[in-house]
Design an enzyme around this catalytic site. Structure first.
Site, mmCIF file in Angstrom:
data_model
loop_
_atom_site.group_PDB
_atom_site.id
_atom_site.type_symbol
_atom_site.label_atom_id
_atom_site.label_comp_id
_atom_site.label_asym_id
_atom_site.label_seq_id
_atom_site.Cartn_x
_atom_site.Cartn_y
_atom_site.Cartn_z
ATOM 1 N N LYS A 213 42.661 37.339 36.444
ATOM 2 C CA LYS A 213 41.630 36.479 37.041
ATOM 3 C C LYS A 213 41.639 35.170 36.244
ATOM 4 O O LYS A 213 40.606 34.680 35.774
ATOM 5 C CB LYS A 213 40.264 37.191 36.973
ATOM 6 C CG LYS A 213 39.135 36.496 37.689
ATOM 7 C CD LYS A 213 39.229 36.551 39.193
ATOM 8 C CE LYS A 213 38.102 35.746 39.824
ATOM 9 N NZ LYS A 213 38.215 35.671 41.294
ATOM 10 N N ASP B 234 40.352 40.506 42.335
ATOM 11 C CA ASP B 234 39.524 40.701 43.528
ATOM 12 C C ASP B 234 40.391 40.699 44.786
ATOM 13 O O ASP B 234 40.289 41.589 45.633
ATOM 14 C CB ASP B 234 38.404 39.650 43.604
ATOM 15 C CG ASP B 234 38.880 38.231 43.324
ATOM 16 O OD1 ASP B 234 40.018 38.076 42.830
ATOM 17 O OD2 ASP B 234 38.138 37.282 43.602
#
Ligand SMILES: NC(=O)c1ccc[n+]([C@@H]2O[C@H](COP(=O)([O-])OP(=O)(O)OC[C@H]3O[C@@H](n4cnc5c(N)ncnc54)[C@H](O)[C@@H]3O)[C@@H](O)[C@H]2O)c1
Length: 372
Positions: free
Chosen positions: A211, A244
């Site tokens: 991320k 995600d």
């Protein structure tokens, strides 16, 4: 003297049941091994204040590999309340013996293969064949946590970090801090392990999960390390994905992926997702692998409500045994065991409750043993 010495760590709840199943297939495989029992789990926390007693640490220091069932763990207050009276209020703090074992023996690779077997009624899809390399000793699991937050730490962060200003007005008990710590060495070695595995097993691609667009320091370092390592493996493609986004893409197009490598927390998340796609907790196996020791386990917990009933699916554990055999250099036995598992699943006659059947843990193990 036996060829292999194996630590045998059933732990709590269904950990005992599934290791009973492992005994059946290992006996059938006639592995030349000595199995040495090790104490681990809740009982030892309650009675001795340590779920990983030093005698078990000593045992792990001298075995070639270990097979671990599962443990029960509980939040801090509940854990403290279950200590024997003599140990209460002595400042003991429960810490997961699995996390400690990984850190103590530097078991830096958590290897989680997720393969669907034809005929499994709870496959999300078939075929799926993913392999996850999860960093196992660092990241948010480093154990560097503060609750309450010491004022000197809050003061230092206030001076060093502008964004910390948003939290500066909170008292020590009104916030908590868990540190995400990733080293270049730790990142490079797990990424290298993933690429080496991909090259050796003829897999086409390694996907780096991160991320880095938000968690810039630590995930930025991980991604940078990945790009550097990838340049040593020109025959293996590398791509990367945000944690995600990849949870969506994995569900949509699992076959776009092959080998995945991730820091500890994202690896934990992605591997549970992938395990569910190939049948769930009854099928999720894992290896905690270092340079001199490796500990193999099903990824599920102790499922207290089924403890001692021999009801749960032992396939995750049997596949963990398969991984252990590979680590021990017993490739033929490992391959035979996986073929036997595949044949039982394809046969469709022996199914545990999670697969819609009524077979017991031991029925399943006996069926696999019979195919060997
Ligand atoms: N590696 C570990 O030892 C580990 C991992 C996760 C949780 N835990 C601990 O285990 C305890 C119970 O946790 P939980 O209930 O959240 O998770 P769990 O994995 O123990 O079980 C959740 C549910 O999944 C199903 N399940 C689990 N294993 C199965 C199997 N082999 N076959 C079929 N179904 C299976 C059961 O319905 C079970 O009730 C807690 O104390 C938790 O901290 C330990």
């Amino acid at each position: 003297m036996a060829k292999h010495t194996i630590g045998w760590l059933p732990g709590d709840g269904i950990g005992v049941d599934v290791l009973d199943a492992a005994t059946i297939v290992l006996d059938r495989l006639a592995l030349d091994a000595e199995y040495v029992h090790g104490d681990i789990g809740w009982e030892f926390w309650c009675q001795e204040g340590d779920p990983l007693p030093s005698r078990t640490v000593e045992l792990l220091g001298r075995v070639d590999a270990a097979l671990f069932g599962a443990i029960t763990s509980k939040p801090n207050k509940a854990a403290a309340a279950e200590l024997v009276p003599a140990l209460r209020d002595t400042g003991l703090v429960y810490r997961s013996p699995i996390v400690r074992m990984r850190q103590m023996f530097d078991l830096y690779t958590c290897l989680r293969p997720c393969r669907s077997y034809a005929g499994n009624p709870i496959n999300y899809r078939h075929p799926i064949d993913l392999v996850i390399f999860r960093e196992n000793t660092e990241d948010l699991y480093a154990g560097v946590e503060f609750s309450p937050v010491p004022p000197e730490l809050a003061g230092l962060l206030g001076r060093l970090s502008k964004p910390f200003g948003a939290f500066a007005g909170y008292g020590p008990d009104e916030l908590a801090i868990s540190c995400k710590i990733n080293t270049r060495k730790g990142s490079e070695r797990i990424i290298r392990a993933a690429f080496e595995f991909a090259r050796a097993s003829g897999r086409r691609k390694v996907t780096v999960v991160h991320k880095a667009n938000v968690v810039r320091a630590t995930d930025g370092l991980f991604l940078e390390a990945a790009r550097a390592v990838a340049s040593d493996f020109p025959a293996v493609e590398m791509d990367d994905a945000n944690i995600d986004a990849i949870t969506m893409w994995l569900l949509k197009n699992p076959n776009n992926y092959d080998v995945l490598v991730a820091p500890n927390l994202y690896g934990d998340i992605v591997s549970d997702l992938c395990a569910q796609m190939v049948g769930g907790l009854g099928f999720g196996c894992s290896g905690n692998i270092g340079t001199t020791l490796a500990v193999f386990e099903p990824t599920h917990g102790s499922a207290p409500k089924y403890a001692g009933q021999h009801k749960v699916n032992p396939i995750a554990t049997i596949l963990a045994v398969k991984m252990m055999l590979d680590w021990l250099g017993e490739a033929e036995r490992a391959a035979a065991l996986e073929r036997a598992v595949a044949a039982v699943i394809a046969g469709g006659k022996v199914r545990t409750y999670d697969m819609g059947g009524a077979a017991t843990t031991l029925d399943m193990a006996r069926a696999v043993a019979a195919k060997l």
